[in-house]
Design a protein around this motif. Sequence first.
Motif, PDB file in Angstrom:
ATOM      1  N   GLU A 176       0.176  -5.919   5.344  1.00 49.45           N
ATOM      2  CA  GLU A 176       0.588  -5.120   4.195  1.00 49.45           C
ATOM      3  C   GLU A 176       1.664  -4.117   4.601  1.00 49.45           C
ATOM      4  O   GLU A 176       1.435  -3.294   5.471  1.00 49.45           O
ATOM      5  CB  GLU A 176      -0.600  -4.326   3.638  1.00 49.45           C
TER       6      GLU A 176
ATOM      7  N   GLN B  83       0.835  -1.194   0.000  1.00 51.94           N
ATOM      8  CA  GLN B  83       0.000   0.000   0.000  1.00 51.94           C
ATOM      9  C   GLN B  83       0.875   1.250   0.000  1.00 51.94           C
ATOM     10  O   GLN B  83       1.997   1.239   0.505  1.00 51.94           O
ATOM     11  CB  GLN B  83      -0.885   0.031   1.251  1.00 51.94           C
TER      12      GLN B  83
ATOM     13  N   ARG C 195      -4.597  -0.418  10.171  1.00 48.58           N
ATOM     14  CA  ARG C 195      -5.380  -1.499   9.550  1.00 48.58           C
ATOM     15  C   ARG C 195      -4.595  -2.187   8.437  1.00 48.58           C
ATOM     16  O   ARG C 195      -4.547  -3.418   8.369  1.00 48.58           O
ATOM     17  CB  ARG C 195      -6.710  -0.966   9.007  1.00 48.58           C
ATOM     18  N   ASP C 196      -3.980  -1.398   7.571  1.00 44.09           N
ATOM     19  CA  ASP C 196      -3.206  -1.988   6.472  1.00 44.09           C
ATOM     20  C   ASP C 196      -2.038  -2.815   6.999  1.00 44.09           C
ATOM     21  O   ASP C 196      -1.774  -3.921   6.525  1.00 44.09           O
ATOM     22  CB  ASP C 196      -2.684  -0.895   5.535  1.00 44.09           C
ATOM     23  N   THR C 197      -1.341  -2.281   7.985  1.00 49.85           N
ATOM     24  CA  THR C 197      -0.202  -2.996   8.546  1.00 49.85           C
ATOM     25  C   THR C 197      -0.655  -4.257   9.278  1.00 49.85           C
ATOM     26  O   THR C 197      -0.036  -5.310   9.147  1.00 49.85           O
ATOM     27  CB  THR C 197       0.602  -2.080   9.486  1.00 49.85           C
ATOM     28  N   ALA C 198      -1.755  -4.170  10.024  1.00 51.93           N
ATOM     29  CA  ALA C 198      -2.278  -5.344  10.749  1.00 51.93           C
ATOM     30  C   ALA C 198      -2.689  -6.454   9.788  1.00 51.93           C
ATOM     31  O   ALA C 198      -2.626  -7.633  10.126  1.00 51.93           O
ATOM     32  CB  ALA C 198      -3.452  -4.933  11.632  1.00 51.93           C
ATOM     33  N   ARG C 199      -3.099  -6.092   8.570  1.00 54.09           N
ATOM     34  CA  ARG C 199      -3.459  -7.093   7.559  1.00 54.09           C
ATOM     35  C   ARG C 199      -2.227  -7.732   6.936  1.00 54.09           C
ATOM     36  O   ARG C 199      -2.331  -8.590   6.070  1.00 54.09           O
ATOM     37  CB  ARG C 199      -4.285  -6.458   6.442  1.00 54.09           C
TER      38      ARG C 199
END
Length: 113
Positions: free
Chosen positions: A24, A2, A18-22
């Motif tokens: 990414e 991302q 959120r992106d990092t927890a997924r």
Amino acid sequence: MQTHTIDEITQVPAQLERDTARGEPVIVTRAGEPLYMTVPLGKGLDPKAVRLELAVNLFDREQISLGLAARIAGIPLSEMLDLCAQRKIAVVRYSAEELDTELQYADGLALRR
């Protein structure tokens, strides 16, 4: 991977988490230039080891200075020097022109004796 602008992160800071927890990695940019990157750390990863490997790799690729590499790794500069020596990573890097200048200077000193 991302990519978000610093303005997007400022407006919706939870998006970065959120992106990092997924899982990414996220690159945050300012004026189109990379500013920083988040790296997700899975369970079982040693954050200090990850920081160390990242710092050594970026220094070896001449993307960051030795001092910044030591700060990223969270170790003293002297330890970073030792680590680079163990991994056979040069810490003094001359361009061809700089080396030529240094050698000419050394020759001049030798002639003075």
